[in-house]
Design a protein around this motif. Structure first.
Motif, PDB file in Angstrom:
ATOM      1  N   ARG A 167      -2.119   7.763   0.666  1.00  0.00           N
ATOM      2  CA  ARG A 167      -3.342   7.451   1.408  1.00  0.00           C
ATOM      3  C   ARG A 167      -4.004   8.747   1.843  1.00  0.00           C
ATOM      4  O   ARG A 167      -3.340   9.753   2.021  1.00  0.00           O
ATOM      5  CB  ARG A 167      -3.026   6.574   2.620  1.00  0.00           C
ATOM      6  CG  ARG A 167      -2.852   5.120   2.258  1.00  0.00           C
ATOM      7  CD  ARG A 167      -2.246   4.335   3.371  1.00  0.00           C
ATOM      8  NE  ARG A 167      -0.892   4.749   3.641  1.00  0.00           N
ATOM      9  CZ  ARG A 167       0.172   4.338   2.972  1.00  0.00           C
ATOM     10  NH1 ARG A 167       0.028   3.473   1.992  1.00  0.00           N
ATOM     11  NH2 ARG A 167       1.365   4.766   3.257  1.00  0.00           N
ATOM     12  N   CYS A 172      -3.977   2.757  -6.797  1.00  0.00           N
ATOM     13  CA  CYS A 172      -2.775   3.563  -6.571  1.00  0.00           C
ATOM     14  C   CYS A 172      -2.754   4.873  -7.373  1.00  0.00           C
ATOM     15  O   CYS A 172      -3.062   4.888  -8.569  1.00  0.00           O
ATOM     16  CB  CYS A 172      -1.552   2.715  -6.917  1.00  0.00           C
ATOM     17  SG  CYS A 172      -0.011   3.534  -6.544  1.00  0.00           S
ATOM     18  N   THR A 209      11.524   0.276  -4.627  1.00  0.00           N
ATOM     19  CA  THR A 209      10.663  -0.842  -4.370  1.00  0.00           C
ATOM     20  C   THR A 209      10.428  -1.612  -5.669  1.00  0.00           C
ATOM     21  O   THR A 209      10.231  -1.023  -6.717  1.00  0.00           O
ATOM     22  CB  THR A 209       9.311  -0.323  -3.870  1.00  0.00           C
ATOM     23  OG1 THR A 209       9.481   0.290  -2.609  1.00  0.00           O
ATOM     24  CG2 THR A 209       8.316  -1.425  -3.686  1.00  0.00           C
ATOM     25  N   ASP A 229       4.568  -5.135   1.322  1.00  0.00           N
ATOM     26  CA  ASP A 229       3.460  -4.239   1.660  1.00  0.00           C
ATOM     27  C   ASP A 229       2.168  -5.027   1.472  1.00  0.00           C
ATOM     28  O   ASP A 229       2.063  -5.830   0.525  1.00  0.00           O
ATOM     29  CB  ASP A 229       3.374  -3.044   0.690  1.00  0.00           C
ATOM     30  CG  ASP A 229       4.542  -2.090   0.805  1.00  0.00           C
ATOM     31  OD1 ASP A 229       5.242  -2.110   1.830  1.00  0.00           O
ATOM     32  OD2 ASP A 229       4.750  -1.310  -0.151  1.00  0.00           O
ATOM     33  N   TYR A 288      -7.069  -0.179   3.079  1.00  0.00           N
ATOM     34  CA  TYR A 288      -7.321   0.402   1.759  1.00  0.00           C
ATOM     35  C   TYR A 288      -7.915   1.795   1.929  1.00  0.00           C
ATOM     36  O   TYR A 288      -8.840   2.005   2.734  1.00  0.00           O
ATOM     37  CB  TYR A 288      -8.273  -0.500   0.949  1.00  0.00           C
ATOM     38  CG  TYR A 288      -8.781   0.221  -0.268  1.00  0.00           C
ATOM     39  CD1 TYR A 288      -7.929   0.509  -1.329  1.00  0.00           C
ATOM     40  CD2 TYR A 288     -10.105   0.683  -0.331  1.00  0.00           C
ATOM     41  CE1 TYR A 288      -8.375   1.221  -2.427  1.00  0.00           C
ATOM     42  CE2 TYR A 288     -10.553   1.396  -1.432  1.00  0.00           C
ATOM     43  CZ  TYR A 288      -9.675   1.667  -2.467  1.00  0.00           C
ATOM     44  OH  TYR A 288     -10.107   2.394  -3.548  1.00  0.00           O
ATOM     45  N   ARG A 307      -8.714   6.412  -3.331  1.00  0.00           N
ATOM     46  CA  ARG A 307      -8.083   7.611  -3.871  1.00  0.00           C
ATOM     47  C   ARG A 307      -8.893   8.108  -5.059  1.00  0.00           C
ATOM     48  O   ARG A 307      -9.088   7.353  -6.033  1.00  0.00           O
ATOM     49  CB  ARG A 307      -6.628   7.344  -4.302  1.00  0.00           C
ATOM     50  CG  ARG A 307      -5.746   6.643  -3.307  1.00  0.00           C
ATOM     51  CD  ARG A 307      -5.782   7.258  -1.910  1.00  0.00           C
ATOM     52  NE  ARG A 307      -5.190   8.575  -1.830  1.00  0.00           N
ATOM     53  CZ  ARG A 307      -5.829   9.661  -1.345  1.00  0.00           C
ATOM     54  NH1 ARG A 307      -7.077   9.585  -0.921  1.00  0.00           N
ATOM     55  NH2 ARG A 307      -5.218  10.816  -1.288  1.00  0.00           N
TER      56      ARG A 307
HETATM   57  N1  SAM Z   1       5.480   0.355  -6.290  1.00  0.00           N
HETATM   58  C1  SAM Z   1       5.287  -0.349  -5.122  1.00  0.00           C
HETATM   59  C2  SAM Z   1       4.516  -1.628  -5.407  1.00  0.00           C
HETATM   60  O1  SAM Z   1       4.356  -2.029  -6.505  1.00  0.00           O
HETATM   61  O2  SAM Z   1       4.035  -2.250  -4.492  1.00  0.00           O
HETATM   62  C3  SAM Z   1       4.663   0.437  -3.987  1.00  0.00           C
HETATM   63  C4  SAM Z   1       4.426   1.882  -4.112  1.00  0.00           C
HETATM   64  S1  SAM Z   1       3.371   2.677  -2.948  1.00  0.00           S
HETATM   65  C5  SAM Z   1       4.240   4.153  -2.855  1.00  0.00           C
HETATM   66  C6  SAM Z   1       3.705   1.985  -1.364  1.00  0.00           C
HETATM   67  C7  SAM Z   1       2.577   1.177  -0.782  1.00  0.00           C
HETATM   68  O3  SAM Z   1       1.491   1.979  -0.429  1.00  0.00           O
HETATM   69  C8  SAM Z   1       1.988   0.147  -1.708  1.00  0.00           C
HETATM   70  O4  SAM Z   1       2.778  -0.987  -1.813  1.00  0.00           O
HETATM   71  C9  SAM Z   1       0.649  -0.137  -1.085  1.00  0.00           C
HETATM   72  O5  SAM Z   1       0.738  -1.182  -0.154  1.00  0.00           O
HETATM   73  C10 SAM Z   1       0.327   1.167  -0.366  1.00  0.00           C
HETATM   74  N2  SAM Z   1      -0.778   1.847  -1.042  1.00  0.00           N
HETATM   75  C11 SAM Z   1      -0.785   2.405  -2.258  1.00  0.00           C
HETATM   76  N3  SAM Z   1      -2.013   2.910  -2.540  1.00  0.00           N
HETATM   77  C12 SAM Z   1      -2.792   2.649  -1.469  1.00  0.00           C
HETATM   78  C13 SAM Z   1      -4.142   2.899  -1.163  1.00  0.00           C
HETATM   79  N4  SAM Z   1      -4.949   3.487  -2.025  1.00  0.00           N
HETATM   80  N5  SAM Z   1      -4.613   2.491   0.046  1.00  0.00           N
HETATM   81  C14 SAM Z   1      -3.803   1.873   0.921  1.00  0.00           C
HETATM   82  N6  SAM Z   1      -2.521   1.605   0.680  1.00  0.00           N
HETATM   83  C15 SAM Z   1      -2.006   1.984  -0.500  1.00  0.00           C
END
Ligand code: SAM
Ligand code: SF4
Length: 484
Positions: free
Chosen positions: A71, A191, A265, A332, A365, A368
């Protein structure tokens, strides 16, 4: 926090002669468990070079920020942290010491050279796939260079990274992480992981088994297998075939001393039938699963490219609960994804109530750069994201409290991990990952004990040993127990 001088000899015992010569490394981890694990492996890799870990940043010879880019705020936090680091570096210089500053992790991967330009205080930048090159990079810094390594090298860093000594493993406690898989091929539209961590790769099973055996030998009782997409694991097995995560879990459950297994995860799409069956078969596999859904709305799930619907997700949970009825779930969530309406938020809130999560993380959100969602129309205003997050978090908190309250009066095994806040108290983990405070002697750290939950606090549970006398008796020799 205090720190322990831990120079390490070949056998892993502290070596008194090295104490004077030892250089100190301070590593600060941001973000996920993968970074915590990577930080440990960086420390292990620097140990043979004479570095001991310190918890005191001011006295570090090498200071590493192991960053997270998931984030926006996380990256900005790193830059403001570097402002504070500059003061430490200046103070060290006034003392006649050189402090080398390194930026590692996903911000390093994403920003590369830019970090050197934006923060003069930084001496080296190293991406997550290049940690094994740190000793070489430190030599480059000593020669006056400012190296950047954000390649995805052909060699497997796990083949080159040093293993922790027995002493270092013991100092880290009775619960440990083991990375089994890295990277992600899913490309959710919000992501950065597929860009910063790269394509999905799985470590060979034999290496994971050997690492887990070493951990067990050093007293570790609980192992959490980690990966960005851990249930997509498909590593080479010792039999020359691809092993699934389930196959790996069955094998790890056979290792003497390993009492508990977890994995995180997971992606709902990769919840294969054999993995669901493992939840029913393996008592060591804890009845708690982090299964992120992100949203309860089908149109948002589609826009996120999650590749599953709300019904798919609920069907997976039904199958998991059929295999292991006491399974607790966490997730999440993202609110304020582009185009999210109040109706979509209602769908998410309804999903929270339907599943009844034991806990969950929720985020606004954050656009990115370089990800498809950052370019989408209908970005939700910040104030609206905040309001929605507050509503979602209140719902999640109600569910968490309800789950914890439901534990009152129940007895389950607690793994004692460390001393508690008050004298005579230990903190352990329940099967559901709750922290539980119990009156028990420190000699019991590393043991599993039956504990009855007597009180539910806001952040932890309180309990008492279910059979203190019987358990004390069991720890006495039979003759002593009979009063001889
Ligand atoms: N691989 C996992 C999945 O499939 O859900 C999660 C990986 S990520 C490292 C961890 C969490 O960060 C995600 O599940 C998501 O909720 C949050 N996240 C990822 N990108 C985000 C973004 N651009 N804005 C807000 N939250 C984000
Ligand atoms: Fe990111 Fe997880 Fe989606 Fe992969 S599956 S892109 S890590 S949120």
């Amino acid at each position: 926090m205090t720190w322990e001088k831990r120079p390490v000899s070949a056998e892993g015992a502290p070596d008194v002669a090295d104490v004077r010569a030892a250089r100190k490394v301070f590593i600060k981890s941001y973000g996920c468990q993968m970074n915590v694990y990577d930080s440990q492996r960086m420390a292990d890799t620097l140990a043979p070079q004479g570095y001991v870990e310190t918890q005191n940043a001011a006295e570090a010879d090498v200071l590493i920020l192991n960053t997270c880019h998931i984030r926006e705020k996380a990256a900005e936090k790193v830059y403001s942290e570097l402002g504070r680091v500059r003061k430490l570096k200046d103070a060290a210089e006034q003392d006649g010491r050189r402090m080398v500053v390194a930026v590692a992790g996903c911000v390093a991967q994403a920003e590369g050279e830019e970090i050197l330009k934006r923060a003069r205080t930084v001496d080296l930048v190293v991406g997550p796939q290049s940690y094994h090159r740190l000793p070489d990079m430190l030599r480059q810094v000593a020669r006056g260079e400012r190296p950047v390594d954000t390649e995805f090298p052909v060699e497997d860093k796990f083949d080159v990274l040093a293993n922790p000594t027995r002493h270092a493993t013991r100092a880290r406690g009775v619960a440990a992480f083991v990375t089994v898989q890295e990277g992600c091929d899913k490309f959710c539209t919000f992501c950065v992981v597929p860009y910063t961590r790269g394509a999905e790769i799985s470590r060979p099973a034999a290496k994971i088994i050997a690492e887990t055996e070493r951990l067990a030998d050093a007293g570790v009782r609980e192992v959490t297998l980690i990966g960005q997409n851990v249930n997509a694991y498909h590593g080479l097995g010792p039999d020359g075939r691809d092993w699934t995560l389930a196959r790996l879990l069955y094998r790890l459950a056979e290792i003497p001393g390993i009492a508990r297994l977890r994995y995180t995860t997971s992606h709902p799409r990769d919840m294969a039938a054999d993995l669901i069956a493992a939840h029913g078969d393996l008592p060591a596999l804890m009845p708690q699963l982090h299964l992120p859904v992100q949203s309860g709305s089908d149109s948002i799930l589609a826009a996120m490219n999650r590749k599953h619907t709300r019904a798919d997700y609920l069907a997976v949970i039904d199958r998991l609960r059929a295999a292991r009825p006491e399974l607790a779930l966490s997730s999440d969530f993202i609110v304020g994804f582009p185009g999210e309406t109040e109706r979509d938020l209602r769908d998410t809130l309804e999903l929270v109530e339907t599943v009844g999560y034991a806990s969950a993380f929720s985020f606004k959100y954050s656009a990115r750069p370089g990800t498809p969602a950052a370019e989408m129309d209908d970005q939700v205003p910040e104030s609206e994201k905040e309001a929605r997050l507050a509503i979602l978090q209140a719902a999640i908190e109600r569910n968490r409290q309800a789950f914890n309250t439901g534990c009152l009066g129940t007895t389950f095994d607690i793994l004692f991990e460390r001393p508690g806040r008050h004298p005579g108290q230990l903190v352990g983990r329940s099967p559901y990952l709750q922290a539980v405070q119990v009156q028990a002697p420190s000699t019991r750290i590393g043991e599993l004990a039956s504990v009855t939950i007597t009180e539910v606090g806001s952040n932890s549970l309180f309990g008492s040993l279910a059979h203190p006398a019987a358990e004390d008796g069991a720890r006495l020799s039979p003759a002593m127990a009979m009063g001889a």
